[in-house]
Write a protein that holds these residues in place. Structure first.
Motif, PDB file in Angstrom:
ATOM      1  N   SER A 155       0.803  -1.222   0.000  1.00  0.00           N
ATOM      2  CA  SER A 155       0.000   0.000   0.000  1.00  0.00           C
ATOM      3  C   SER A 155       0.828   1.261   0.000  1.00  0.00           C
ATOM      4  CB  SER A 155      -0.935  -0.001   1.219  1.00  0.00           C
ATOM      5  OG  SER A 155      -0.180  -0.044   2.419  1.00  0.00           O
ATOM      6  N   GLY A 156       2.109   1.194   0.366  1.00  0.00           N
ATOM      7  CA  GLY A 156       2.909   2.395   0.479  1.00  0.00           C
ATOM      8  C   GLY A 156       2.607   3.123   1.768  1.00  0.00           C
ATOM      9  N   ILE A 157       3.396   4.143   2.040  1.00  0.00           N
ATOM     10  CA  ILE A 157       3.263   4.815   3.324  1.00  0.00           C
ATOM     11  C   ILE A 157       2.050   5.733   3.384  1.00  0.00           C
ATOM     12  CG2 ILE A 157       4.749   6.750   2.672  1.00  0.00           C
ATOM     13  CD1 ILE A 157       5.735   6.768   5.593  1.00  0.00           C
ATOM     14  N   GLY A 158       1.586   6.257   2.245  1.00  0.00           N
ATOM     15  CA  GLY A 158       0.491   7.227   2.270  1.00  0.00           C
ATOM     16  C   GLY A 158      -0.746   6.753   2.991  1.00  0.00           C
ATOM     17  N   PRO A 159      -1.348   5.629   2.573  1.00  0.00           N
ATOM     18  CA  PRO A 159      -2.552   5.150   3.271  1.00  0.00           C
ATOM     19  C   PRO A 159      -2.312   4.817   4.740  1.00  0.00           C
ATOM     20  CG  PRO A 159      -2.341   4.113   1.118  1.00  0.00           C
ATOM     21  CD  PRO A 159      -1.058   4.832   1.361  1.00  0.00           C
ATOM     22  N   LEU A 160      -1.131   4.238   5.046  1.00  0.00           N
ATOM     23  CA  LEU A 160      -0.832   3.903   6.440  1.00  0.00           C
ATOM     24  C   LEU A 160      -0.731   5.160   7.289  1.00  0.00           C
ATOM     25  CD1 LEU A 160       1.863   1.075   6.128  1.00  0.00           C
ATOM     26  CD2 LEU A 160      -0.507   0.849   6.869  1.00  0.00           C
ATOM     27  N   LEU A 161      -0.040   6.158   6.779  1.00  0.00           N
ATOM     28  CA  LEU A 161       0.125   7.403   7.521  1.00  0.00           C
ATOM     29  C   LEU A 161      -1.219   8.091   7.728  1.00  0.00           C
ATOM     30  CD1 LEU A 161       2.019   9.445   8.809  1.00  0.00           C
ATOM     31  CD2 LEU A 161       2.310  10.493   6.547  1.00  0.00           C
ATOM     32  N   SER A 200       4.714  12.244  -3.084  1.00  0.00           N
ATOM     33  CA  SER A 200       6.028  12.592  -2.550  1.00  0.00           C
ATOM     34  C   SER A 200       6.478  11.503  -1.583  1.00  0.00           C
ATOM     35  CB  SER A 200       5.964  13.944  -1.831  1.00  0.00           C
ATOM     36  OG  SER A 200       7.215  14.276  -1.269  1.00  0.00           O
ATOM     37  N   ARG A 201       7.773  11.257  -1.578  1.00  0.00           N
ATOM     38  CA  ARG A 201       8.334  10.279  -0.654  1.00  0.00           C
ATOM     39  C   ARG A 201       8.991  11.010   0.509  1.00  0.00           C
ATOM     40  NH1 ARG A 201      13.856   6.887  -1.195  1.00  0.00           N
ATOM     41  NH2 ARG A 201      13.438   5.238   0.336  1.00  0.00           N
ATOM     42  N   PRO A 202       8.574  10.721   1.731  1.00  0.00           N
ATOM     43  CA  PRO A 202       9.150  11.425   2.885  1.00  0.00           C
ATOM     44  C   PRO A 202      10.546  10.894   3.187  1.00  0.00           C
ATOM     45  CG  PRO A 202       7.665   9.720   3.647  1.00  0.00           C
ATOM     46  CD  PRO A 202       7.559   9.730   2.141  1.00  0.00           C
ATOM     47  N   SER A 203      11.355  11.724   3.809  1.00  0.00           N
ATOM     48  CA  SER A 203      12.668  11.265   4.261  1.00  0.00           C
ATOM     49  C   SER A 203      12.488  10.305   5.440  1.00  0.00           C
ATOM     50  CB  SER A 203      13.522  12.452   4.703  1.00  0.00           C
ATOM     51  OG  SER A 203      12.973  13.048   5.873  1.00  0.00           O
ATOM     52  N   GLU A 204      13.521   9.531   5.711  1.00  0.00           N
ATOM     53  CA  GLU A 204      13.465   8.610   6.842  1.00  0.00           C
ATOM     54  C   GLU A 204      13.255   9.370   8.143  1.00  0.00           C
ATOM     55  OE1 GLU A 204      16.132   4.901   8.672  1.00  0.00           O
ATOM     56  OE2 GLU A 204      16.983   6.288   7.201  1.00  0.00           O
ATOM     57  N   ARG A 213       6.496  -1.311  16.852  1.00  0.00           N
ATOM     58  CA  ARG A 213       6.367  -2.312  15.793  1.00  0.00           C
ATOM     59  C   ARG A 213       5.814  -1.681  14.508  1.00  0.00           C
ATOM     60  NH1 ARG A 213       6.078  -7.750  15.663  1.00  0.00           N
ATOM     61  NH2 ARG A 213       6.040  -7.904  17.945  1.00  0.00           N
ATOM     62  N   GLU A 214       4.824  -0.799  14.650  1.00  0.00           N
ATOM     63  CA  GLU A 214       4.212  -0.171  13.483  1.00  0.00           C
ATOM     64  C   GLU A 214       5.104   0.912  12.874  1.00  0.00           C
ATOM     65  OE1 GLU A 214       1.530  -1.136  12.037  1.00  0.00           O
ATOM     66  OE2 GLU A 214       0.804  -2.584  13.502  1.00  0.00           O
ATOM     67  N   ARG A 215       6.034   1.444  13.668  1.00  0.00           N
ATOM     68  CA  ARG A 215       6.992   2.405  13.097  1.00  0.00           C
ATOM     69  C   ARG A 215       7.880   1.697  12.070  1.00  0.00           C
ATOM     70  NH1 ARG A 215       8.581   6.676  17.972  1.00  0.00           N
ATOM     71  NH2 ARG A 215       6.510   6.631  18.939  1.00  0.00           N
ATOM     72  N   ASN A 216       8.254   0.466  12.376  1.00  0.00           N
ATOM     73  CA  ASN A 216       9.001  -0.308  11.388  1.00  0.00           C
ATOM     74  C   ASN A 216       8.194  -0.495  10.113  1.00  0.00           C
ATOM     75  OD1 ASN A 216      11.376  -0.692  12.821  1.00  0.00           O
ATOM     76  ND2 ASN A 216      10.750  -2.665  13.683  1.00  0.00           N
ATOM     77  N   ALA A 217       6.885  -0.725  10.261  1.00  0.00           N
ATOM     78  CA  ALA A 217       6.022  -0.907   9.088  1.00  0.00           C
ATOM     79  C   ALA A 217       5.968   0.369   8.252  1.00  0.00           C
ATOM     80  CB  ALA A 217       4.619  -1.314   9.535  1.00  0.00           C
ATOM     81  N   LEU A 218       5.906   1.523   8.918  1.00  0.00           N
ATOM     82  CA  LEU A 218       5.900   2.795   8.185  1.00  0.00           C
ATOM     83  C   LEU A 218       7.206   2.988   7.424  1.00  0.00           C
ATOM     84  CD1 LEU A 218       4.233   5.183  10.795  1.00  0.00           C
ATOM     85  CD2 LEU A 218       3.265   4.477   8.607  1.00  0.00           C
ATOM     86  N   LEU A 219       8.324   2.654   8.068  1.00  0.00           N
ATOM     87  CA  LEU A 219       9.618   2.790   7.396  1.00  0.00           C
ATOM     88  C   LEU A 219       9.703   1.877   6.176  1.00  0.00           C
ATOM     89  CD1 LEU A 219      11.918   2.964  10.553  1.00  0.00           C
ATOM     90  CD2 LEU A 219      11.649   4.775   8.840  1.00  0.00           C
ATOM     91  N   LEU A 220       9.250   0.641   6.329  1.00  0.00           N
ATOM     92  CA  LEU A 220       9.242  -0.294   5.207  1.00  0.00           C
ATOM     93  C   LEU A 220       8.380   0.224   4.061  1.00  0.00           C
ATOM     94  CD1 LEU A 220       9.004  -3.760   7.011  1.00  0.00           C
ATOM     95  CD2 LEU A 220      10.839  -3.017   5.471  1.00  0.00           C
ATOM     96  N   ALA A 221       7.219   0.771   4.416  1.00  0.00           N
ATOM     97  CA  ALA A 221       6.306   1.276   3.394  1.00  0.00           C
ATOM     98  C   ALA A 221       6.907   2.444   2.624  1.00  0.00           C
ATOM     99  CB  ALA A 221       4.985   1.696   4.041  1.00  0.00           C
ATOM    100  N   ALA A 222       7.787   3.195   3.299  1.00  0.00           N
ATOM    101  CA  ALA A 222       8.430   4.339   2.656  1.00  0.00           C
ATOM    102  C   ALA A 222       9.712   3.940   1.925  1.00  0.00           C
ATOM    103  CB  ALA A 222       8.741   5.411   3.697  1.00  0.00           C
ATOM    104  N   GLY A 223      10.073   2.640   2.004  1.00  0.00           N
ATOM    105  CA  GLY A 223      11.255   2.164   1.294  1.00  0.00           C
ATOM    106  C   GLY A 223      12.521   2.169   2.109  1.00  0.00           C
TER     107      GLY A 223
END
Length: 270
Positions: A10-16, A49-53, A68-78
């Protein structure tokens, strides 16, 4: 619960956006907190847009996203996960294990235990063992679950004088956690214990002799050895955890709520 597959799809957008809406924070408010702009945050949520780490971590912090979900957000952002998930039996966790054991032992004769995010019991002291006396072996087979032990019809439930109130408190506590953490594993535990039958018992009260005792917080009023004991619970977590395992640990201590409980527990102490 693993969120990596969903994150990659899904990428980070929907999760965020989902976390922001859960916390009921507007794009502008979150952007101001994270030292960004509402425009940039909108682009991130729509995938433009892709956010920085660093921005991902700041947003997660201001949204109080579980580790745990912060790791998921990082993964979603690449990006690679930032927080390890170290087993408690790992040698690097020796100091943590020793500290927890010292804390539990020091709280005796009062009950205390350590649980994880799904209320699996990680460690417990002799005060908890005392309350567990007489519970069938079928419920004491590892892994132990604190909610199951408390609310199961063959567990502590028949001994709890104010079961309906205490059960309602525990279910509401789990509901809040599920709403915040999106844990499917915790949802499974919740569905199980909520389905347990609740037997009616005449004369349920908060004390002996049918007279309600005033308390400063909702107690768990439980029978043991012919005595009626009253406890209020307190839950502690670790400040600023940097490991998923540590972030999901909770230490629950049961404070005697009346002098009679204090006297009885001290009489049992070695």
């Amino acid at each position: 619960m693993s969120t990596a597959p969903r994150a990659r799809q899904s990428g980070i957008g929907p999760l965020l956006r989902e976390w922001r809406e859960r916390r009921r924070v507007s794009q502008l408010e979150l952007a101001l907190r994270a030292d960004s702009s509402a425009r940039h945050l909108s682009f991130v949520e729509t995938g433009r847009s892709r956010p920085s780490e660093e921005l991902v971590l700041r947003l997660a912090e201001h949204l109080d996203v579980p580790v745990r979900e912060r790791n998921a957000l990082l993964l979603a952002a690449g990006y690679a996960p930032r927080f390890a998930e170290t087993p408690l039996d790992d040698p690097s966790m020796g100091a943590l294990r020793e500290g927890l054991e010292r804390l539990l032992h020091g709280y005796e004769p009062y009950p205390a235990l350590v649980v994880d995010a799904t209320y699996t019991v990680i460690a417990a002291n002799r005060g908890i063992a005392m309350l567990m006396e007489g519970i069938p072996e079928s419920l004491l087979t590892p892994p132990l679950n604190a909610m199951r032990l408390t609310l199961h019809p063959e567990g502590l439930a028949p001994r709890i004088r104010n079961l309906r109130e205490w059960r309602g408190h525990l279910l509401a506590q789990m509901e809040r956690q599920i709403a915040l953490d999106r844990s499917e594993a915790l949802r499974a535990v919740y569905d199980e214990v909520k389905a347990y039958p609740v037997a009616d018992r005449a004369g349920d009260d908060h004390g002996e002799g049918g007279e309600a005792v005033p308390y400063f917080a909702l107690p768990m009023v439980i029978e043991h050895g012919g005595q009626v004991l009253s406890f209020v619970s307190s839950i502690s977590t670790f400040n600023t955890p940097m490991d998923v395992t540590v972030a999901e640990l909770a230490i629950e201590t049961f404070l005697p709520a009346d002098p009679a409980t204090v006297k009885y527990l001290r009489s049992l102490a070695p």
